[in-house]
Enzyme design. Structure first.
Site, PDB file in Angstrom:
ATOM      1  N   GLU A   1      -0.103  -0.594   5.772  1.00 21.76           N
ATOM      2  CA  GLU A   1       0.893  -0.031   6.677  1.00 21.76           C
ATOM      3  C   GLU A   1       0.799   1.487   6.751  1.00 21.76           C
ATOM      4  O   GLU A   1       0.903   2.081   7.830  1.00 21.76           O
ATOM      5  CB  GLU A   1       2.294  -0.446   6.223  1.00 21.76           C
TER       6      GLU A   1
ATOM      7  N   ASP B   1       0.853  -1.191   0.000  1.00 25.32           N
ATOM      8  CA  ASP B   1       0.000   0.000   0.000  1.00 25.32           C
ATOM      9  C   ASP B   1       0.886   1.237   0.000  1.00 25.32           C
ATOM     10  O   ASP B   1       2.048   1.189   0.420  1.00 25.32           O
ATOM     11  CB  ASP B   1      -0.946   0.003   1.201  1.00 25.32           C
TER      12      ASP B   1
END
Length: 451
Positions: free
Chosen positions: A156, A92
């Site tokens: 994250e 991500d």
């Protein structure tokens, strides 16, 4: 070209790595599904799963984590009785921010001035490619000498803790003798660095209400309490005159003993404008790696264009607080919320909501894995000695893994050196850093297996 066969293999694989990174960067995998389609993140996860299968990984799985995102897991068995190493990265990415500020499209990997530009190129899709390169180089030169687990996180950057909670619920899944976190970076390009401390973080949303609705500033201004003005007062209370973070009750006097960071180098790395001073006191390393830092990430208020002459009834902000090692993030959150409430003026109504949190981390740099990495770095970066540095950012999973597996050694390396400009416009990765760190990781796995 280096005479080391592993280095030669990595160099030969770099064009393929660039093409793969371009494919991975093209996914708009921002784990904020109010802004970006969830399908983009799911597609990126599937790409990684397919890549692991192609390298012979078994038990490859898309893990549905409690925060609504997916993490990718795979296991590559090594020789019988071999040690197990967990390799971590996240796929991500941060939003591109102002796309107009990018010289090239943020989700198109673009080569320019010796670097590869694109959102996630360094943080941390490049880390995924780094792991793949290291394993491919070993497979081409005698095989992978350890059992390898790979975990690629899907949220994250959001700090929503999905993988942490999943790991706590399935503690056997990520168990390993050593863990390599590929989400840090060298102190500068060409200087091999392991990160030994991370600041923790907390995210708090604050809202202030003063009126039943907005009022005409000419008719009511001067007596009616303005919620936006109250919020500005609260935000200002979080900093001393010199810019130091001042949260009531939170220690802000920590010191760093290790690699030094000169003010001149920091000004260049941070691209501080001429004549603008740095904030805080103590050394730069103290401020970045050993002390708390508050940042107002966003404020809900009317834009200048289209603004009306109004006294505002409500105002809202999102605040980030980086927490140094040795300070409990949950306690820091309570102190921050109490500070916001205490410093809200005029009896205004204030509410605070925690929306993310991660603990700080400190590694044991005396462990055998660090010597194995130092030896590997010396080959990958000829003439350089591995350095130890702190990192002002946060990787919440580190503390979770340290708690679950207290005997595991944890090392942090990665591609996010200062010129990478992670989280900013024009993020990039230096291909030589990708090449050298892939060599270092491959040689580390070999050294560690033999140790």
């Amino acid at each position: 070209m280096s005479s080391n066969p592993v280095a030669q293999t990595v160099a030969s694989l770099l064009p393929k790595a660039q093409a793969e990174l371009a494919e991975l960067v093209a996914f708009k995998s921002v784990a904020d599904f109010d802004q970006f389609p969830k399908s983009e993140s799911e597609a990126a996860a599937s790409w990684i799963a397919d890549a692991l299968r192609a390298e012979g990984f078994v038990d490859v799985a898309l893990l549905d984590t409690p925060d609504g995102t997916q993490s990718v897991y795979g296991y590559l068995p090594g020789p019988e009785g071999a040690k197990t190493v967990l390799l971590y990265a996240h796929y991500d990415v941060q939003p591109p921010l102002d796309e107009a500020g990018w010289t090239s499209p943020p989700f198109e990997l673009t080569e320019r001035d010796g670097r590869w530009y694109g959102r996630g190129a360094a943080d941390c899709k490049g880390g995924v490619i780094m792991h793949l390169l290291a394993l491919r180089a070993l497979k081409a030169n005698g095989g992978v000498p350890v059992n390898v687990k790979v975990i690629c996180e899907g949220s994250e950057e959001q700090g929503t803790g999905g993988l942490e909670r999943y790991a706590e619920e399935h503690p056997e899944l990520l168990e390993a003798d050593t863990i390599v976190i590929g989400d840090a970076g060298n102190f500068r390009v060409g200087l091999p660095t392991v990160t030994t401390t991370l600041r923790g973080m907390t995210l708090v949303r604050v809202r202030i209400d003063t009126l039943a609705g907005n009022l005409h500033s000419g008719q009511f201004g001067g007596a009616a309490p303005d919620a936006l003005a109250a919020l500005i007062r609260v935000m200002d209370s979080l900093r001393a005159e010199d810019g130091s973070t001042t949260v009531d009750g939170l220690d802000a006097m920590g010191t760093w003993n290790g690699l030094e960071y000169t003010e001149e180098q920091f000004r260049a790395d941070a691209k501080v404008l001429d004549g603008v001073g740095l904030i805080g006191d103590g050394s730069v390393a103290d401020r970045l790696w050993s002390r708390p830092a508050v940042t107002v990430l966003g404020i809900d208020c009317p834009p200048v264009v289209g603004a009306t002459p109004s006294v505002h009834a409500s105002a809202r902000a999102l605040i980030s607080l980086r927490v140094p090692p040795g300070v409990d993030a949950a306690e820091a959150t309570k102190l921050l919320q109490a500070h916001l409430e205490t410093h809200t003026p005029w009896g205004a109504r204030v509410t605070t909501e925690q929306i993310g949190q991660g603990q700080a981390f400190r590694a044991d740099a005396s462990s055998p894995a660090y010597q194995a990495m130092a030896d590997a770095m010396a080959v990958a970066y000829p003439g350089e000695t591995m350095q130890y540095a702190g990192e002002g950012g946060s990787i919440p999973l580190c503390n979770t893994l340290a708690g679950l597996y207290p005997r595991a050694e944890i090392l942090l390396i990665g591609l996010s050196e200062p010129e990478a400009q992670i989280h900013a416009v024009n993020e990039s990765v230096h291909p030589q850093e990708l090449e050298r760190l892939s060599v270092a990781e491959a040689l580390f796995l070999r050294n560690y297996a033999a140790g």
